[in-house]
Design a protein around this motif. Structure first.
Motif, PDB file in Angstrom:
ATOM      1  N   VAL A 197     129.456  80.900 183.682  1.00 45.08           N
ATOM      2  CA  VAL A 197     128.491  80.217 184.547  1.00 45.08           C
ATOM      3  C   VAL A 197     129.195  79.359 185.580  1.00 45.08           C
ATOM      4  N   ASP A 198     128.681  79.462 186.771  1.00 42.38           N
ATOM      5  CA  ASP A 198     129.161  78.613 187.855  1.00 42.38           C
ATOM      6  C   ASP A 198     128.575  77.221 187.643  1.00 42.38           C
ATOM      7  N   LYS A 199     129.267  76.195 188.125  1.00 44.63           N
ATOM      8  CA  LYS A 199     128.770  74.842 187.895  1.00 44.63           C
ATOM      9  C   LYS A 199     127.829  74.367 189.000  1.00 44.63           C
ATOM     10  N   THR A 200     128.404  74.129 190.187  1.00 42.67           N
ATOM     11  CA  THR A 200     127.623  73.463 191.221  1.00 42.67           C
ATOM     12  C   THR A 200     126.489  74.344 191.713  1.00 42.67           C
ATOM     13  N   GLY A 201     125.272  73.845 191.627  1.00 45.62           N
ATOM     14  CA  GLY A 201     124.135  74.602 192.115  1.00 45.62           C
ATOM     15  C   GLY A 201     123.576  75.557 191.090  1.00 45.62           C
ATOM     16  N   GLY A 249     125.389  82.749 188.695  1.00 45.94           N
ATOM     17  CA  GLY A 249     125.894  81.958 189.810  1.00 45.94           C
ATOM     18  C   GLY A 249     124.825  81.787 190.861  1.00 45.94           C
ATOM     19  N   ASP A 250     125.170  81.027 191.924  1.00 44.06           N
ATOM     20  CA  ASP A 250     124.183  80.963 192.989  1.00 44.06           C
ATOM     21  C   ASP A 250     124.448  82.104 193.951  1.00 44.06           C
ATOM     22  N   GLY A 251     123.353  82.724 194.369  1.00 46.07           N
ATOM     23  CA  GLY A 251     123.401  84.003 195.075  1.00 46.07           C
ATOM     24  C   GLY A 251     124.390  84.083 196.218  1.00 46.07           C
ATOM     25  N   VAL A 252     124.495  83.044 197.012  1.00 48.47           N
ATOM     26  CA  VAL A 252     125.297  83.154 198.224  1.00 48.47           C
ATOM     27  C   VAL A 252     126.781  82.925 197.942  1.00 48.47           C
ATOM     28  N   ASN A 253     127.087  81.744 197.335  1.00 44.57           N
ATOM     29  CA  ASN A 253     128.481  81.378 197.059  1.00 44.57           C
ATOM     30  C   ASN A 253     129.227  82.361 196.195  1.00 44.57           C
ATOM     31  N   ASP A 254     128.558  82.786 195.134  1.00 44.98           N
ATOM     32  CA  ASP A 254     129.260  83.514 194.090  1.00 44.98           C
ATOM     33  C   ASP A 254     129.064  85.012 194.179  1.00 44.98           C
ATOM     34  N   ALA A 255     128.535  85.485 195.306  1.00 47.10           N
ATOM     35  CA  ALA A 255     128.185  86.902 195.423  1.00 47.10           C
ATOM     36  C   ALA A 255     129.278  87.869 194.957  1.00 47.10           C
TER      37      ALA A 255
HETATM   38 MG    MG Z   1     128.538  76.989 193.465  1.00 49.21          MG
END
Ligand code: MG
Ligand code: ADP
Length: 701
Positions: free
Chosen positions: A396-400, A590-596
């Motif tokens: 899992v991504d953290k921020t957002g 993750g969040d769709g944009v950052n972690d694509a």
């Molecule tokens: Mg992020």
């Protein structure tokens, strides 16, 4: 898509079984100039990538017609489907009663020898007529298929019926014909019910819009609304387009998109989405997206296309069906040669119908995908449900993602000679054009302090590190230690990091002028959601972040998970690959944009919070249409449940057919009972898969 290529959607009529899609698929794929083709049973269409220079609609039409199907009207190629007849339950009950009655008559009749008596009394031409009339649709399908050198599931049964006729048992042939038709109806009915889960979704889209044109309101079909036009929405009405509110206030029920039934308050400037409902208030909305381009339109399209991403088990089942028929033909031949028993041979052919195999998986998958969509879970294919059910690593991504993504600046620490406001104003100017949540936090605090951020002369974002800018002639950098190695040791910063805060070091013309500390709030539902995911067999949960070690470990400790800090976006991909290389099945949230990129690399990538016009639903395999971690364990639950149903379907069919074949080959199963017995698994699968359809009606059970 390569240059010179085009994707077209062609409606196909006359397909009512999973086998039919394979025939159409093959017919179209063989055309020169066709790059790829996906035939969707649920929405009755083919999605074709082709080279328009080499192949046109007329070629496709000819190929489809040669395969025994037809091409519909392209204008209707969207998701419009004929409405379904009746509601499910009474029809299912009727099936059961008729089926049971005939089964009873057959079994008792056979037992008492009544059927034989009947066979003797009735003249055989009459018997033959009953068989032909009763089984006409199925026989016609078999004759057509044979003409095209195809073997369908009814081929064997038809040969069996012929064998029964050949030995003078027309009653047996009649029962075979009857059950072929019952099987057809059962199959069609189940497929339609699963299809309805998808269709219910398309029906949620509004058909007309009230547009302001030339100073008056006019009601027009949704398709005629232009981007930029203002539509008027009254209380209780569905919003017809995606757009921005330019007037009025309302509470909007967004359940159609997010599955969330709590309405939200919206006013001027807010985004609203097509198919959501305005309650308590009127709105004027400036259109930004219409029809298929709206968030809702894209969700529907993806759910429809989900069928194309077939699960592996489904492919195995298909392959099994294909090799099953020759095997059965072989057993029948052996029975005839070795045991010299034409009745047993007929029984083998009749009992072996493999319809249920073709039915087992797609029905269950379609039902679950439809159920998910209604709760705000967009699953792009059965194959992802299958993968989720065996996943063992969750990253899992953290921020957002774990946090709200709305950090706040908690500490402003200027260094020698700089005032706090000077530091803040400098950072806010430098961060002016950054889209990072941390930048927004800096700007928000500067605004609250009444500071005006000067326009930067230059700006550059450095992913995973921070930003560089030129402000009032000075070179300014704001970011973490990776960006600013000079910040290596700073007692005050170490202390704040120990509390799990993120440090933003600010450098001007090469000298460190201060530090800002930011804290982000953990989403409240995360700890319980992660616990539920672990309980579902995902043993390894790990936090991935671009943030530093101290922040990461503070949060990871609180959640009881592992962590991996100081990652650049490309490092996240490497972590995913690392786990995959040693044989793990990796799910990433993750969040769709950052972690694509990392989401795409994972076996299943889950994008959070993708409801919005311009975000990339496309990047992930599963999209959560509302920012809600409870959807994650729910997704795993649906996946396990679906695969449980699929395995039961396939296992049951396999064991049942094996037993039936053995009994028939050994002569213990008279053909007439074989005919009745073969349609039982179909009904079993129907009932079993209906459990998934039922769950689709319960909200978040
Ligand atoms: Mg992020
Ligand atoms: P995450 O993986 O936690 O979502 P990102 O990759 O978006 O984080 O960013 C990683 C780190 O890079 C942040 O924790 C922050 O230290 C730094 N950073 C990124 N963008 C900025 C910015 N605009 N201003 C300051 N720091 C930034």
């Amino acid at each position: 898509m390569a240059p010179g290529q085009n994707a077209v959607e062609v409606p196909i009529t006359g397909m009512d079984c999973p086998e039919c899609t394979a025939h159409v698929q093959q017919a179209i794929a063989e055309l020169p100039g066709v790059e790829s083709v996906h035939v969707l049973l649920s929405s009755q269409k083919a999605i074709i990538r082709l080279d328009p220079g080499k192949v046109d609609l007329a070629d496709i039409r000819r190929a489809v017609e040669a395969a025994g199907y037809a091409v519909g009207n392209p204008a209707a190629a969207t998701s419009r489907l004929p409405p379904l007849a009746g509601s499910g339950r009474p029809i299912l009950a009727l099936f059961g009663v008729v089926f049971g009655a005939v089964l009873f008559i057959v079994v008792v009749g056979e037992w008492l020898g009544l059927l034989e008596a009947l066979t003797e009394r009735v003249p055989w031409p009459l018997g033959l007529a009953i068989v032909v009339v009763g089984g006409y649709p199925a026989f016609r399908e078999v004759v057509r298929a044979t003409w095209r050198r195809q073997v369908v599931s009814h081929t064997l049964m038809t040969v069996g019926a012929l064998a029964a006729l050949a030995v003078g048992q027309w009653a047996t042939a009649a029962v075979v014909a009857f059950f072929m038709r019952v099987g057809d109806y059962a199959e069609r009915f189940t497929a339609e019910r699963a299809r309805r889960a998808v269709q219910d979704l398309t029906r949620m889209a509004p058909q007309t819009a009230r547009v302001e044109r030339d100073g008056a309101e006019r009601e027009v079909p949704v398709g005629q609304v232009q981007v930029g036009e203002v539509v008027v929405v009254r209380p209780g009405e569905k919003i017809p387009v995606d757009g921005e509110i330019v007037g009025g206030q309302a509470t909007v029920d967004q359940a159609a998109i997010t599955g969330e039934s709590m309405p939200v308050e919206v006013g001027p400037g807010a985004q609203v989405f097509a198919a959501t409902v305005a309650r308590l208030g009127s709105l004027r909305v400036r259109t930004t997206h219409v029809g298929q381009d709206t968030t809702f339109g894209r969700v529907v399209k993806m759910v429809e296309e989900a069928e194309a991403h077939r699960a592996n088990v489904q492919r195995i089942a298909d392959r099994f069906s294909a090799s099953y028929l020759p095997v059965v033909a072989g057993i029948a031949a052996l029975t005839l040669v070795i045991r010299r028993d034409p009745l047993a041979t007929a029984a083998v052919l009749v009992v072996a119908c493999s319809c249920s195999f073709a039915l087992a998986t797609p029905i269950a998958m379609l039902a679950s995908i439809g159920a998910g969509a209604r709760r705000g879970l967009l699953i792009k294919g059965g194959k992802y449900l299958e993968t989720l059910a065996r996943a063992d690593v969750l990253l899992v991504d953290k921020t957002g993602t774990l946090t709200l993504g709305r950090p706040e600046i908690t500490d402003v620490i200027p260094l020698d000679g700089v005032s706090p406001d000077e530091l803040l104003a400098l950072a806010a100017s430098a961060e002016r054009y950054s889209e990072h949540p941390l930048a927004e936090a800096v700007r928000a605090l500067a605004r609250r302090h009444g500071l005006t951020a000067a326009e930067p002369e230059q700006f550059e974002a450095i992913p995973g590190r921070g930003i560089r800018a030129r402000v009032s002639g000075s070179a300014v950098a704001v970011g973490n230690r990776r960006l600013i190695p000079a910040a290596a040791s700073l007692a005050a910063a170490d202390d704040l990091e120990g509390q799990g805060k993120t440090m933003l070091f600010v450098v001007r013309d090469g000298a460190l002028v201060g530090v800002l500390a930011a804290a982000d709030t953990l989403r409240p539902e995360v700890p319980a959601a992660l616990a539920r995911v672990r309980a579902q067999g995902v043993g390894h949960v790990e936090l991935l972040t671009g943030d530093n070690e101290l922040v990461a470990s503070a949060l990871a400790e609180r959640l009881g998970v592992r962590h991996h800090a100081n990652l650049l976006p490309e490092d996240k991909i490497a972590v995913v690959k690392g786990y995959q290389a040693v044989g793990h099945t990796v799910v990433m949230v993750g969040d769709g944009v950052n972690d694509a990129p990392a989401l795409a690399q994972a076996d299943v990538g889950i994008a959070m919070g993708v409801a919005g016009p311009d975000v990339a639903i496309e990047a992930a395999h599963v999209a959560l249409l509302r920012d809600d971690w409870t959807l994650v364990p729910e997704l795993f639950r649906i996946a396990h449940h679906t695969m449980g149903v699929v395995r039961l379907n396939i296992g049951f069919t396999a064991v049942y057919n094996l037993a039936g074949l053995s009994l028939a080959a050994l002569g213990f199963l008279p053909p007439i009972l074989a005919a009745a017995a073969q349609s039982l698994p179909d009904l079993g699968i129907l009932a079993n898969s209906s459990r998934l359809l039922r769950q689709s009606n319960v909200h978040g059970s």
